[in-house]
Motif scaffolding. Structure first.
Motif, short mmCIF file in Angstrom:
data_model
loop_
_atom_site.label_atom_id
_atom_site.label_comp_id
_atom_site.label_asym_id
_atom_site.label_seq_id
_atom_site.Cartn_x
_atom_site.Cartn_y
_atom_site.Cartn_z
N GLY A 96 0.83 -1.21 0.00
CA GLY A 96 0.00 0.00 0.00
C GLY A 96 0.85 1.24 0.00
O GLY A 96 1.97 1.25 -0.51
N ASP B 273 1.08 3.13 3.10
CA ASP B 273 1.44 3.44 4.47
C ASP B 273 2.00 2.26 5.24
O ASP B 273 1.95 2.23 6.47
CB ASP B 273 0.23 4.01 5.22
N ASN B 274 2.53 1.25 4.53
CA ASN B 274 3.08 0.11 5.26
C ASN B 274 4.54 0.33 5.67
O ASN B 274 5.05 -0.39 6.53
CB ASN B 274 2.95 -1.19 4.46
N GLU C 99 3.85 5.91 8.37
CA GLU C 99 2.44 6.22 8.66
C GLU C 99 1.93 7.36 7.79
O GLU C 99 0.75 7.40 7.45
CB GLU C 99 2.28 6.56 10.14
N LYS D 262 -3.70 -0.69 12.21
CA LYS D 262 -3.25 -1.89 11.49
C LYS D 262 -3.64 -3.16 12.24
O LYS D 262 -3.89 -4.20 11.62
CB LYS D 262 -1.73 -1.83 11.30
N GLU E 67 -7.17 -3.63 11.20
CA GLU E 67 -7.24 -4.14 9.83
C GLU E 67 -7.00 -5.64 9.80
O GLU E 67 -7.72 -6.40 9.13
CB GLU E 67 -6.22 -3.44 8.93
N HIS F 93 -2.99 -3.73 4.15
CA HIS F 93 -2.95 -2.37 3.61
C HIS F 93 -3.88 -2.22 2.41
O HIS F 93 -3.59 -1.46 1.49
CB HIS F 93 -1.51 -1.98 3.25
N SER G 277 -4.37 -4.19 0.05
CA SER G 277 -3.73 -4.60 -1.20
C SER G 277 -4.52 -5.69 -1.92
O SER G 277 -5.37 -6.36 -1.34
CB SER G 277 -2.32 -5.13 -0.92
#
Length: 370
Positions: free
Chosen positions: A71, A73-74, A77, A197, A200, A270, A272
């Motif tokens: 992604g 922001d992996n 941040e 995260k 997620e 993320h 993906s």
């Protein structure tokens, strides 16, 4: 066509990069490009290459960056902190997880182009197989182990032809969804995940768990699914763990995937598009996928290459539709067979990016459903 000159600079080489490196190597072996590969040494004064990225100088003047991250922001941040400085240095960035909306928030975001679907695929003798000076010591050891034919993750099970297949009508159609569960605490004891995260990962796990349970109930023996046997999965999802480890070996998985005409995918980390999705396209499968959040080149979309869902209940409905409708099932399979050969096979994916760099008007973008 005039032979293109490509100088590739590698830092650490993760499995995300194998597809791109293989694509360049295949083009060089076929005489389409001249390829020079430079391994960045420890302590070198050259600009560092971020994780899951590699650099290519095309025809000694066009600076390209290939970004295979999940992604935006992996790694950081705040994406601008990473991409702002990077995009000032490069002429074009070909990004796996491409979002026009997110690019618009970045300085020089207009330099980012869609790269396409990513998966761990390689070719015999690839430079990616060998430990790099900047690889983590553990990764160096893993690379040496993957060279051994008797190991589970032997490179020979990840070559281009191992994934490829043609559309095959099947009666009755089999359905496949094998997945992994993500440890919400992180992948190692010293890994710190932000709360967003962690949430997620919990969402992904729960979405996968309910999808598998509902498909088992709805499709019975037509469905094969479960999760990889990890300590986290055994603790939190014991009813879904595939007990026989031989079933989750690469050899067994590829064999089962090729026997299944309908394959299910869910969102990756993320947001993906995961490797599994690209593997399904390579094998010409009818795909049922959770809503896609990123975009790829070419003509690719809903009811053409896949059916999408937002909830596990909608997934069951989409799978049932494909079981009933052989014509639609074959339509998706044939379109994925064609798309793979035009946009996903490593040499074609890389060649498309090079052509877009020298002839920007040739770049096609197909927006996926948001």
């Amino acid at each position: 066509m005039m032979k293109l000159h490509c100088r590739m600079r590698l830092g650490s080489v993760s499995q995300h990069l194998y597809q791109i490196i293989a694509g360049f190597e295949l083009l060089a072996r076929h005489g389409v490009i001249e390829l020079v590969i430079e391994r960045q040494a420890k302590g070198a004064c050259a600009e560092p290459i971020p994780v899951n990225m590699l650099e290519v100088t095309l025809n000694r003047e066009i600076r390209l960056l290939y970004d295979l991250n999940d992604g935006y922001d992996n790694l950081v941040e705040e994406p601008e902190r990473l991409y702002g400085p990077l995009l000032r240095r490069y002429d074009i960035c070909f990004k796996r997880s491409f979002s026009a909306v997110r690019n618009a928030r970045l300085t020089h975001g207009e330099k980012i182009c869609p790269l396409g679907l990513n998966y761990m695929v390689t070719i015999p003798g690839s430079v990616a197989h060998w430990p790099m000076p900047l690889d983590h010591p553990i990764e160096k050891m893993k690379k040496l182990i993957r060279m051994l034919p008797l190991t589970v993750h032997y490179y020979g099970w990840y070559t281009v032809e191992k994934f490829e297949d043609e559309p095959r009508p099947e009666e009755p159609p089999r359905v496949l969804f094998m997945a992994r569960m993500w440890d919400v605490r992180g992948d190692s004891p010293d890994m710190h995940l932000p709360e967003t995260k962690r949430e997620e990962r919990h969402y992904i796990n729960e979405q996968r768990a309910r999808t598998i349970r509902l498909c088992r109930e709805a499709f019975g023996s037509l469905f094969h699914g479960g999760v990889a046997p990890t300590p986290f999965a055994a603790e939190h999802y014991p009813d879904l763990v595939i007990a026989d480890r031989r079933e989750v070996s690469r050899r067994a998985y590829l064999k089962r995937m090729k026997r299944s005409s309908i394959c299910i995918a869910t969102m990756g980390l993320h947001q993906s598009i995961g490797w599994k999705f690209a593997e399904y396209v390579a094998a010409s499968k009818a795909i049922v996928t959770e809503t896609l959040h990123y975009e790829v080149p070419g003509v690719f979309g809903e009811n053409r290459n896949y059916l999408s869902f937002r909830t596990p209940e909608e997934c069951v409905e989409a799978v049932a539709r494909l079981i009933r409708d052989e014509r639609l099932r074959m339509h998706l399979m044939q379109n994925n067979y064609n798309y793979y050969r035009r946009h996903v096979r490593p040499d074609r994916l890389v060649l498309n990016s090079l052509m877009a760099a020298v002839e920007p008007s040739r770049q096609e973008t197909g927006v996926l459903v948001q």
